[in-house]
Design an enzyme around this catalytic site. Structure first.
Site, short mmCIF file in Angstrom:
data_model
loop_
_atom_site.label_atom_id
_atom_site.label_comp_id
_atom_site.label_asym_id
_atom_site.label_seq_id
_atom_site.Cartn_x
_atom_site.Cartn_y
_atom_site.Cartn_z
CG ASP A 1 -2.21 0.70 1.06
OD1 ASP A 1 -2.28 1.56 0.17
OD2 ASP A 1 -3.16 0.41 1.82
CG ASP B 1 -9.53 2.41 0.06
OD1 ASP B 1 -9.07 1.28 -0.22
OD2 ASP B 1 -8.87 3.29 0.65
C1 GLA Z 1 -5.75 1.88 2.32
C2 GLA Z 1 -6.15 0.68 1.51
C3 GLA Z 1 -7.15 -0.14 2.29
C4 GLA Z 1 -6.55 -0.58 3.60
C5 GLA Z 1 -6.06 0.64 4.37
C6 GLA Z 1 -5.27 0.22 5.60
O1 GLA Z 1 -6.79 2.78 2.47
O2 GLA Z 1 -6.65 1.07 0.27
O3 GLA Z 1 -7.56 -1.26 1.55
O4 GLA Z 1 -5.49 -1.46 3.36
O5 GLA Z 1 -5.22 1.47 3.58
O6 GLA Z 1 -4.80 1.30 6.32
#
Ligand code: GLA
Length: 695
Positions: A447, A515
């Site tokens: 990420d 997300d």
């Molecule tokens: C980002 C990712 C999510 C999750 C969060 C964790 O927003 O896109 O899927 O992994 O971080 O902090």
């Protein structure tokens, strides 16, 4: 096939030709439907207008070296201490063949210093696609590069020029947009240091009449995960030039004596088969030439939406037991397993297992997951650090920051200057330790939740290079990790879908597009995604509600599954709270997905109907052997007086006979495609899965 005849380079591909002149200013003379090679000389007409507008061919140049003449976007600009003018001269060319791939390289030499440029064309004839890039070598005094593009392409005159591109924002990525070009310039770009959520480095262009099934479409994608720019320019002389590469924004790069630099690759292509054919071509191209390997995607479970930062061995074990029961194959723990990471305010950068949450280390959970018959995966965010972390306290100088100034935060974090050798080594070391000590970790979700800001190491002379160096270091790290851990799959994620492009996809097996996991919102996000990227890389989870929003999105589970089954199915719901009955329902859909996933992940995709145009949204997938067909249909806003919506499958063999699951009679492909299929869809958030087999 590439030939050089009558001062023309002619690239002939399966269904298209790409032709340009030689000389110091190679200019495009044709790109489109296949022409007869021997007649191409006819195309070359040097144009002039008046002494006020000198060489108009410059408007169609393939690679613009800035030389004080350029009136349109140029591709390369360098500064010497005493001059900014580049006098690049065409020297020679070579053609290299490697299997089915041919590469054409044109060499240019600067008149005033030992600076050479190679303009590179990699040809993928069966896809009607070309990879465009440039390699610059310096054997003389140091130069400062101020503009570095991969190349330009030109579109033959059309009545209109419609650009289709993706734009969005966090939790609303990759929505399709259309923009008609008028005289002037239109630019899409990223200035966030990653590929970005606002635009994706991809485009398609037609004359305003192409649709899913027909029409000429020119398209392109830039393989770069940093600040990028694609500029569309239309001149008063009906020239349309598209230039792509690294963004000019805050960019400069010093090329020292003996050094070289190669631009990112801009992939361009042409099809006569409309937008549907364009996407199918790109999907097959990516599966064949970009993605690291071909492997059936596993159904995963991810803990993020269920337990958020509260990942504890007991709750994860319970989730894992339930996940195994419903047929999940890969269990992934998300953010929260390390350091003092109890919220997004602390712990990022401290990559040791949190003892409170995992008193016996990670292995206890990994073993449990393996015993349940699943593989194990883990979340990391190596490029970032919370100010409240041991890592930052130890190395405050590792983050991007302007001299004597507090760096800006987003999501309570800073970004590490991974171009620094010691920072890069730190990441390689902790990742190497994590994967080396836990050989059962077979999946990494990588990420990156903060855009790059304060990109400086406190040195004005070299700071602007850091944008570029970040991307290079990122690719080097991924390449190294893939080499050392060839069996580990990687997912690219950046606050949702902010790092999806053909640069990172050379190393990533899949990506997280957004997300936003609301099944209805996802239909549009996934549609935009499908224009340029393959279903095999698009993960989609079935969740309880959309992240970060307390409003509930009430959609039936059938609808959520159908929406998520259109790519790589995953589960993100808090299944610990589910009744046996709901778990059984989940198990049924997961089993159904496993039956058809090869068709979805590697088949031919047809966008049958879009919510952009009607209340019916439908997407079809045909397996590579043409025998298995699945259609997902969704309906929105039913009118009492409306006729029941039908879907009209595409791509079937008209003479072949097909069996639609649940129907008594068999039907010919021509009947199905022309008379359509009833969907029995009524009301809102109604969806249907249609399974057809060739008899
Ligand atoms: C980002 C990712 C999510 C999750 C969060 C964790 O927003 O896109 O899927 O992994 O971080 O902090």
């Amino acid at each position: 096939m590439i030939t050089y005849q009558n001062n023309l380079f002619v690239i002939e591909m399966q269904n298209s030709s790409y032709v340009f002149t030689d000389g110091d200013v190679p200019a495009n003379v044709y790109w489109g439907e296949k022409l007869y090679g021997e007649e191409l000389g006819y195309l070359v007409k040097r144009r002039g207008h008046s002494s006020f507008d000198q060489n108009l061919d410059r408007n169609r140049e393939e690679y613009g070296f800035w030389d004080s003449y350029s009136v349109l976007e140029s591709c390369l600009k360098v500064n010497y201490p005493e001059t900014r003018k580049l006098n690049m001269h065409f020297q020679d060319y070579s053609i290299q063949t490697e299997g089915e791939k041919e590469t054409l390289i044109l060499r240019f030499q600067n008149e005033d210093s030992p600076l050479t440029a190679e303009i590179i064309y990699e040809i993928f004839p069966e896809f009607d696609m070309i990879g465009r890039s440039m390699r610059l070598k310096n054997n003389g005094e140091e130069v400062v590069i101020e503009n570095l593009k991969s190349g330009s392409v030109s579109i033959p005159p059309q009545k209109k020029y419609r650009v289709r591109y993706l734009s969005g924002k966090w939790a609303g990525e990759s929505h399709c947009n259309d923009q008609y070009l008028e005289n002037g310039a239109f630019t899409i770009q990223s200035r966030t240091g990653n590929t970005g959520p606002h635009f994706n480095p991809s485009f398609a262009l037609d004359n305003g009449t192409a649709d899913e099934q027909s029409g000429n479409v020119w398209f392109g994608l830039l393989g770069y995960s940093g600040n990028w720019q694609i500029t569309f320019e239309k001149t008063t002389f009906e020239d349309v030039k598209i230039t792509a590469g690294i963004s000019n924004f805050d960019f400069s790069y010093t090329l020292k004596n003996g050094e070289e630099i190669q631009t990112p690759i801009m992939y361009v292509g042409f099809t006569v088969g409309g937008y549907g054919k364009m996407s199918r071509t790109l999907h097959s191209f990516e599966n064949r030439h970009i993605l690291p390997r071909r492997q059936t995607g596993r159904v995963l479970y991810n803990s993020w939406e269920a337990t958020c930062f509260d990942v504890r061995v007991d709750s994860q074990k319970e989730l894992a037991e339930r996940a195994a029961k419903i047929g999940v194959e890969l269990f992934v723990i998300d953010d929260g397993w390390f350091g003092q990471r109890h919220s997004d305010k602390a712990g990022l950068g401290d990559w040791y297992v949190n003892k409170e949450k995992f008193p016996n280390g990670l292995n206890e959970l990994i073993l449990h997951v393996k015993k349940l018959g699943m593989d194990f995966g883990i979340w990391v965010e190596p490029e970032s650090v919370n100010p409240d972390s041991d890592l930052y306290r130890e190395h405050p100088d590792w983050v991007y920051h302007f001299k004597d100034q507090e760096p800006m935060q987003a999501r309570n974090q800073y970004t590490l200057n991974i171009g620094k050798p010691e920072v890069k080594q730190f990441i390689l070391d902790f990742m190497g330790k994590l994967l080396g000590e836990n050989p059962d970790i077979s999946f990494v979700k990588w990420d990156m939740n903060k855009t790059l800001m304060d990109v400086s190491a406190g040195n004005t002379a070299t700071d602007k290079e850091l944008w570029y160096r970040h991307v290079v270091a990122l690719y080097e790290i991924w390449e190294e990790l893939r080499k050392r851990f060839p069996n580990v799959e990687f997912e690219t994620c950046s606050g949702g879908g902010s790092r999806i492009d053909l640069g990172i996809l050379r190393f990533a097996d899949q990506c997280w597009p957004s997300d936003n996991t609301d099944a209805y919102s996802r239909l549009s996000i996934q549609e935009g995604f499908s224009y340029f990227y393959a279903p095999r890389i698009m993960t989609a989870w079935v969740t309880d509600a959309s992240t970060g929003d307390s409003r509930k999105y009430e959609r039936p589970y059938s609808y959520r599954f159908h929406s998520a089954m259109m790519g790589m199915l995953g589960i993100g719901a808090n299944i610990s709270r589910f009744s046996e009955e709901t778990l059984e329902e989940f198990a049924k859909y997961i089993a159904q997905y496993k039956e058809i996933r090869e068709t979805v992940q590697y088949g031919m995709q047809y966008r049958l109907s879009s919510l952009r145009e009607s209340p019916l949204h439908a997407v079809e997938y045909i397996s590579e052997n043409g025998e298995d067909i699945v259609i997902f249909a969704f309906h929105q806003g039913f009118h009492y007086d409306a006729a029941e919506p039908k879907v009209y499958p595409q791509g079937l063999c008209p003479e072949a006979v097909y069996q639609v699951e649940g129907m008594e009679e068999t039907l010919h492909g021509s009947t199905l495609m022309n008379a359509g299929l009833e969907t029995s869809l009524y009301g809102d958030f109604d969806s249907k899965f249609i399974h057809i087999k060739r008899v």
